[in-house]
Design an enzyme around this catalytic site. Structure first.
Site, PDB file in Angstrom:
ATOM      1  N   CYS A   1      -0.345  -1.850   1.173  1.00 18.78           N
ATOM      2  CA  CYS A   1      -1.764  -1.452   1.206  1.00 18.78           C
ATOM      3  C   CYS A   1      -2.634  -2.296   0.262  1.00 18.78           C
ATOM      4  O   CYS A   1      -2.883  -3.450   0.558  1.00 18.78           O
ATOM      5  CB  CYS A   1      -1.878   0.058   0.931  1.00 18.78           C
ATOM      6  SG  CYS A   1      -3.476   0.696   1.442  1.00 18.78           S
TER       7      CYS A   1
ATOM      8  N   HIS B   1       1.783   2.727   5.095  1.00 20.48           N
ATOM      9  CA  HIS B   1       2.559   3.304   3.986  1.00 20.48           C
ATOM     10  C   HIS B   1       3.964   3.703   4.446  1.00 20.48           C
ATOM     11  O   HIS B   1       4.139   4.769   5.038  1.00 20.48           O
ATOM     12  CB  HIS B   1       1.831   4.532   3.427  1.00 20.48           C
ATOM     13  CG  HIS B   1       0.616   4.164   2.651  1.00 20.48           C
ATOM     14  ND1 HIS B   1       0.634   3.999   1.282  1.00 20.48           N
ATOM     15  CD2 HIS B   1      -0.648   3.906   3.042  1.00 20.48           C
ATOM     16  CE1 HIS B   1      -0.573   3.652   0.871  1.00 20.48           C
ATOM     17  NE2 HIS B   1      -1.371   3.588   1.922  1.00 20.48           N
TER      18      HIS B   1
ATOM     19  N   GLU C   1       6.341   4.759   2.676  1.00 21.11           N
ATOM     20  CA  GLU C   1       6.889   5.852   1.842  1.00 21.11           C
ATOM     21  C   GLU C   1       6.513   7.236   2.363  1.00 21.11           C
ATOM     22  O   GLU C   1       7.140   8.237   2.018  1.00 21.11           O
ATOM     23  CB  GLU C   1       6.421   5.688   0.384  1.00 21.11           C
ATOM     24  CG  GLU C   1       4.936   5.907   0.109  1.00 21.11           C
ATOM     25  CD  GLU C   1       4.044   4.692   0.417  1.00 21.11           C
ATOM     26  OE1 GLU C   1       4.497   3.779   1.124  1.00 21.11           O
ATOM     27  OE2 GLU C   1       2.888   4.690  -0.039  1.00 21.11           O
TER      28      GLU C   1
END
Ligand code: XMP
Length: 516
Positions: free
Chosen positions: A85, A174, A176
């Site tokens: 990001c 993302h 995660e």
């Protein structure tokens, strides 16, 4: 605390203040790779010893005057690097590309509509159409020099890219966040196919290494540790005990505000585990100091002060102690080093206060590298009773902050009964493990009721059960009506002085978990 550093492969996460940085670390650790989070502007001195680096997201824009500038001279092009990001935008914007505001702020789920067919290892096993999760308002219009586009979505042309000739990768989404369904796959590709890291961060290795380190660190000196009955202090004590045996002196204080029978039961459990523990029943001392106090912060401060006095008295009976053992865990450490600086809330929530400075004890913190779920895994490896490891969090000031208004021994006894009925019923109905934290609150009001032909005017209690990950946000739990009905009946029938039970249906924020 350098001797606390893991001696296997280590990954560095540079934090730019994203709310997801800790989540990246947890995902990496779940893949059995040790990682450390450092603020983007404080690179570790031993940076050369890290096998690879991940750059986190950030609330800032690379185009703004407040953009955060890391020094990547020892990293980019020299080690495998994955920029997420903000990190991806940073590498583009300051590497000869262009970042511009998006037409729309992209937030939520989307899909990879294109994956470069060159079989790049980052996308191995990930198919076109894979769902990813985005949260950004800038977009990479033009890739940096030597940039090769690896993936796109319908709205984001450069959703992933790499730099030719380097192990430098960048992704806009993302991995995660669990909504990125192949996020863990992508992270594992980066760790194992690109950085070639050996996954040796396991509870067994942690225990072996920590016990060896503790032996060396403490030598033949004595350690004092305050046990609270909670997971962290227990696991810290068992690790220390494994390393130095009865040189570890544990103190377990009853402040008179624990759950029903907790002091006796937990003390017995500690003794059964072979710990060298002294139980100190200081209930009266705490309750006397609290008498007449109604302000929540004043209650907390009083309990903190008396705890230190009691602990101090006991600690002085242990001659020649040189160390204070503490159950500090990694989120506390990260918080104190955070990009935004330490946060006040965490400190006021510390379970066990430190000792007065004049005692000059050195601090030993065997869990300071671990997340909470890792503490539990290590606890399991150490053979600690799963019931103890699965216990709900319990606040240091205990029932004092669940008795609204002033505290008396009678009120404590009433609340202990109510709380025990609620918690036992959760366990019986196999709901306990589905709830993150539960308890009862004694309200400072009486309400009218009827009992037979008599009018009653008695206490009201509230029940609270929440789901949460870390206590920072929480949702009330949708417990079955039948269950609530049974618990309410049992409380009103069995606990003298209570004629009304209510269930708290507030989430945090804006409410808090505790009522005080
Ligand atoms: P709140 O009420 O702030 O609680 O939503 C979040 C978590 O922190 C615990 N808590 C405390 N723990 N000392 C503690 O050790 C405190 O003074 C304290 N106040 C709240 C609370 O039980 C929940 O888990």
């Amino acid at each position: 605390m350098n001797n606390n550093t893991f001696q296997g492969a280590r990954l560095l996460i540079l934090d730019f203040g994203s709310q997801y940085t800790q989540l990246i670390a947890r995902r990496v650790r779940e893949l059995n790779v040790y990682c450390e989070i450092h603020p983007f502007n404080h690179l570790p001195e031993d940076i050369d010893s890290f096998a690879a680096v991940i750059l986190s997201g950030s609330p800032y824009s690379v185009r703004s005057a407040e953009a955060l500038h890391p020094d990547l001279s020892a990293i980019k092009g020299k080690k495998p690097l994955l920029a997420v990001c903000y990190g991806a935008q940073y590498l583009a914007h300051f590497g000869g590309g262009e970042v511009a505001p998006s037409n729309i702020r992209e937030y939520g789920r989307t899909h990879l509509s294109y994956i470069n067919p060159t079989n790049d290892p980052l996308f191995e096993g990930i198919s076109q159409g894979s769902q990813v999760w985005m949260s950004h308002s800038d977009t990479i219009k033009q890739l940096p020099e030597r940039g090769i586009c690896l993936a796109s979505t319908a709205d984001v042309a450069n959703a992933a890219y790499r730099i030719e000739g380097e192990d430098t990768y960048a992704i806009q989404f993302h991995p995660e966040v669990s909504h990125s369904v192949d996020g863990t796959k992508l992270l594992s590709n980066f760790l194992f196919k690109i950085a070639h890291i050996t996954p040796n961060w396991t509870p067994d290795n942690f225990v072996e290494m920590t016990v060896a380190n503790l032996k060396e660190q403490v030598g033949s000196e004595k350690v004092i540790l305050g046990l609270s009955g909670g997971v962290d202090s227990t696991v810290a004590a068992v690790l220390l005990h494994k390393a130095i045996g009865n040189q570890l002196h544990c103190i377990f204080v009853n402040n008179g505000l624990l759950r029903k029978n907790e002091f006796a039961n937990v003390l017995k459990q500690y003794e059964g585990m072979g710990l060298n523990v002294k139980g100190v029943d200081a209930s009266e001392r705490f309750l006397t100091a609290l008498a007449g106090k109604t302000d929540p912060e004043e209650k907390r401060k009083t309990i903190g002060r008396v705890f230190i006095e009691v602990f101090d008295d006991e600690a002085h009976k242990i001659t020649d102690a040189k160390w204070l053992g503490q159950g500090t865990i990694y989120p506390d450490v990260i918080e104190s080093l955070s990009v935004k600086g330490p946060s006040a809330t965490i400190k006021s929530h510390h379970n066990v206060g430190g000792l007065p400075d004049y005692m000059k004890l050195k601090v030993v913190e065997p869990l300071r590298m671990l997340f909470k779920d890792e503490v539990r895994r290590v606890g399991r490896t150490l053979g600690i009773d799963p019931e103890l490891l699965g216990r709900h969090p319990f606040p240091g000031p205990g029932l004092a902050i669940r008795i609204l208004g002033d505290i008396t021994p009678e009120k404590v006894a009433v609340l202990q009964e109510v709380d025990a009925i609620f918690i036992d019923a959760l366990k019986e109905e196999k709901l306990y493990d589905k709830v993150w934290q539960a308890g009862a609150i004694l309200l400072p009001i009486n309400s009218v009721g009827v009992m037979g032909d008599e009018r009653t005017y008695e206490k009201v209690v509230a029940l609270r059960a929440v789901e949460s990950v870390d206590g920072m946000t929480a949702d009330w739990v949708d417990l079955p009506y039948k269950f609530l009905q049974k618990v309410s009946n049992t409380i009103i029938n069995k606990v003298k002085g209570v004629n009304r039970v209510v269930y708290d249906i507030s989430s945090k924020p804006p409410a808090t978990i505790e009522w005080e």
